[in-house]
Structures are given as C-alpha cells and as structure tokens.
Design an enzyme around this catalytic site. Structure first.
Site, short mmCIF file in Angstrom:
data_model
loop_
_atom_site.label_atom_id
_atom_site.label_comp_id
_atom_site.label_asym_id
_atom_site.label_seq_id
_atom_site.Cartn_x
_atom_site.Cartn_y
_atom_site.Cartn_z
N ILE A 1 0.82 -1.21 0.00
CA ILE A 1 0.00 0.00 0.00
C ILE A 1 0.86 1.27 0.00
O ILE A 1 0.41 2.32 -0.47
CB ILE A 1 -1.00 -0.02 1.19
CG1 ILE A 1 -2.20 0.88 0.90
CG2 ILE A 1 -0.33 0.35 2.51
CD1 ILE A 1 -3.39 0.64 1.80
N SER B 1 -7.19 -4.84 10.78
CA SER B 1 -7.40 -5.75 11.94
C SER B 1 -7.02 -7.21 11.73
O SER B 1 -7.07 -7.99 12.68
CB SER B 1 -8.84 -5.71 12.46
OG SER B 1 -9.07 -4.55 13.23
N GLY C 1 3.69 -4.07 11.18
CA GLY C 1 2.77 -4.30 10.07
C GLY C 1 2.69 -3.15 9.09
O GLY C 1 3.69 -2.50 8.76
N VAL C 2 1.48 -2.90 8.63
CA VAL C 2 1.29 -1.85 7.63
C VAL C 2 1.58 -0.46 8.24
O VAL C 2 2.06 0.45 7.54
CB VAL C 2 -0.11 -1.96 7.00
CG1 VAL C 2 -1.22 -1.58 7.94
CG2 VAL C 2 -0.21 -1.16 5.72
N ASP C 3 1.32 -0.31 9.52
CA ASP C 3 1.59 0.95 10.21
C ASP C 3 3.09 1.29 10.14
O ASP C 3 3.49 2.40 9.75
CB ASP C 3 1.13 0.79 11.68
CG ASP C 3 1.00 2.09 12.44
OD1 ASP C 3 1.17 3.17 11.83
OD2 ASP C 3 0.73 2.03 13.65
N ASN D 1 -2.94 2.20 15.62
CA ASN D 1 -3.47 1.93 16.97
C ASN D 1 -3.84 3.28 17.58
O ASN D 1 -3.51 4.33 17.02
CB ASN D 1 -2.47 1.16 17.83
CG ASN D 1 -1.15 1.89 17.95
OD1 ASN D 1 -1.08 2.97 18.50
ND2 ASN D 1 -0.10 1.30 17.40
N GLY E 1 -4.13 -8.59 10.89
CA GLY E 1 -2.74 -8.95 11.19
C GLY E 1 -2.56 -9.09 12.69
O GLY E 1 -3.12 -10.00 13.31
N1 APR Z 1 0.78 -2.95 2.36
C1 APR Z 1 -0.44 -3.54 2.50
N2 APR Z 1 -0.75 -4.37 3.50
C2 APR Z 1 0.21 -4.62 4.42
C3 APR Z 1 1.51 -4.06 4.36
C4 APR Z 1 1.77 -3.18 3.27
N3 APR Z 1 2.94 -2.60 3.13
N4 APR Z 1 2.22 -4.52 5.43
C5 APR Z 1 1.41 -5.35 6.11
N5 APR Z 1 0.21 -5.43 5.51
C6 APR Z 1 -0.97 -6.23 5.86
C7 APR Z 1 -0.78 -7.43 6.74
O1 APR Z 1 -0.24 -8.51 5.99
C8 APR Z 1 -2.21 -7.70 7.18
O2 APR Z 1 -2.90 -8.45 6.17
O3 APR Z 1 -1.90 -5.44 6.59
C9 APR Z 1 -2.83 -6.31 7.24
C10 APR Z 1 -3.11 -5.77 8.62
O4 APR Z 1 -2.11 -6.19 9.52
P1 APR Z 1 -1.48 -5.22 10.63
O5 APR Z 1 -0.59 -4.24 9.98
O6 APR Z 1 -0.88 -6.10 11.67
O7 APR Z 1 -2.75 -4.38 11.20
P2 APR Z 1 -3.84 -4.75 12.34
O8 APR Z 1 -4.16 -6.20 12.39
O9 APR Z 1 -4.97 -3.78 12.12
O10 APR Z 1 -3.11 -4.41 13.70
C11 APR Z 1 -2.86 -3.08 14.05
O11 APR Z 1 -0.55 -3.50 14.52
O12 APR Z 1 1.30 -2.51 13.60
C12 APR Z 1 0.43 -2.48 14.62
O13 APR Z 1 0.39 -0.15 15.20
C13 APR Z 1 -0.37 -1.20 14.66
O14 APR Z 1 -0.99 -1.70 16.88
C14 APR Z 1 -1.47 -1.64 15.55
C15 APR Z 1 -1.75 -3.06 15.08
#
Ligand code: APR
Length: 195
Positions: free
Chosen positions: A28, A138, A49-51, A41, A140
């Site tokens: 993304i 959510s 993760g994506v954050d 968060n 991941g």
């Molecule tokens: N582009 C698109 N999707 C991505 C990318 C990227 N660069 N990196 C990771 N993802 C995907 C993961 O594979 C997963 O399918 O994003 C999805 C959501 O995963 P998370 O990032 O773990 O998000 P979430 O489950 O909502 O958890 C949020 O994780 O990183 C922390 O600060 C964040 O505490 C918060 C929690």
C-alpha cells in the site's frame, strides 16, 4: 453493480454507482491514490505491520502530525479516523484508523470494524478525495479472522459507494496472496445475484 477485469492486473473490478472497487495484491505504501488508509493503533505513534511500513516509507512528517493530533484531541478511539500528510509517499494523504482487536467476536468487533472503514471514507469525502486504498484492517496483529473481516470490509465500502460521495475509486491493496484470495472470493460471493 457491474463486474469487469483490470487487463493490467487480471484483478476483478466492480462498478457501483459509477464508482470503481478493485482488489489487488501489493504494497500500500506504493499506491498513488489520493489517500492510503493506515491500520493504526489509538496512540498513533506507529507500530509494526502496515503501520510501520507507512511510517518508514512516508518519513517523520507523518509522526509529527500524528503527535499534534493526539495532543489536540487525545487518543484515537477504535473505529474512528483522522487524516495526515503522506510525507514522502506518492499518495496524497494517509487516513489513520483503528480497527478492533479480535476478542472472539462478541465485544462489538464487527460494528467497530465496519466503523473503521466507514469513518475512513467519511474523512476522505470530507476532504473531497476521489481515490482511496485500504489494507486489510485488523487481520494482522489484531487477529480478526480474515474471511469475516473481508465480508465486513467489502460490504461497508460497497454500501458507502452506493451513496453520493466524492469518493469514486476504492482499491483494496492486500499484501499476501492468501488474504488477496479471501477478499476476491468474498467480493464474488457478495456480488452474486446483485449484478
Ligand atoms: N501494504 C499492504 N498491507 C500490508 C503491508 C503493506 N505494506 N504490510 C502489512 N500489511 C498487511 C498485513 O499482511 C495484514 O494483512 O496489513 C494487514 C493488517 O495487519 P497489521 O498491519 O498487523 O494491522 P492490524 O491487524 O490492524 O493491527 C494493528 O498492529 O502494527 C500495529 O500499530 C499497529 O498496533 C497496531 C496493530
């Protein structure tokens, strides 16, 4: 609702009220839509993760703006959304939302997940944005089962695009192939009989 295929990516494209909804596999942080959505968060200070990927790719300007938002309005409640710069990324803005942590599904998780998508789109519309990319919020670190999350994500976006809004393009950008396959199947299931 009309179904088509993007000839560049072979991914499904659906048209709802002249708005396009598509699903691709990718990163993304490389999207060029007016906004990309961050699965953040409540503290808005970055994470994994994506954050983590978004803060790394966009640079420190995103965190600076997040800090100002938290100083002004406090932590971001689950299901709400705010907008910042996208810093060094090609996308125009980042919309940060907080999805629910999965606790088994009886603590309001479905409603909160729908709210995260809907509030993100409302923020986009309030800023007159046309195109928005979403990750799978959510599913991941927060542990939401992907099949259930995909249905909520797609239904909420389809419902929003069915009303008058500036937003006329939504792209789900799914990082891994299993998640991409789940969203693709969920979209086919939802749109069956609606064409
Ligand atoms: N582009 C698109 N999707 C991505 C990318 C990227 N660069 N990196 C990771 N993802 C995907 C993961 O594979 C997963 O399918 O994003 C999805 C959501 O995963 P998370 O990032 O773990 O998000 P979430 O489950 O909502 O958890 C949020 O994780 O990183 C922390 O600060 C964040 O505490 C918060 C929690």
């Amino acid at each position: 609702m009309r179904e088509g295929v993007n000839i560049m990516t072979d991914s499904p494209v659906y048209t709802i009220n002249q708005a396009r909804l598509s699903i691709i596999q990718g990163d993304i942080t490389r999207q060029t839509t007016d906004a990309i959505v961050n699965a953040a968060n409540s503290g808005l200070m970055g994470g994994g993760g994506v954050d983590g990927a978004i803060h790394r790719a966009g640079g420190p300007a995103i965190l600076e703006e997040c800090k100002r938002i938290v100083a002004r309005q406090g932590r971001l409640p689950t299901g709400q959304a705010v907008i910042t710069t996208a810093g060094d990324m090609k996308a125009g803005n980042v919309i940060h939302t907080v999805g629910p942590i999965w606790h088994g599904g009886r603590q309001g998780e479905p409603e909160l997940l729908a709210s995260a998508y809907r509030e993100s789109l409302k923020v986009a519309a309030a800023n007159n944005l046309i195109s928005v990319s979403f990750p799978s919020i959510s599913t991941g670190a927060y542990g939401y089962p992907v099949e259930a999350a995909a249905r909520i994500a797609l239904k909420t976006v389809i419902d929003f695009l069915g009303r008058a809004t500036s937003v006329s393009e939504v792209v789900f950008v799914l990082f891994d192939s299993p998640t991409h396959d789940v969203y693709t199947a969920a979209l086919q299931e939802i749109t069956k009989g609606k064409k």
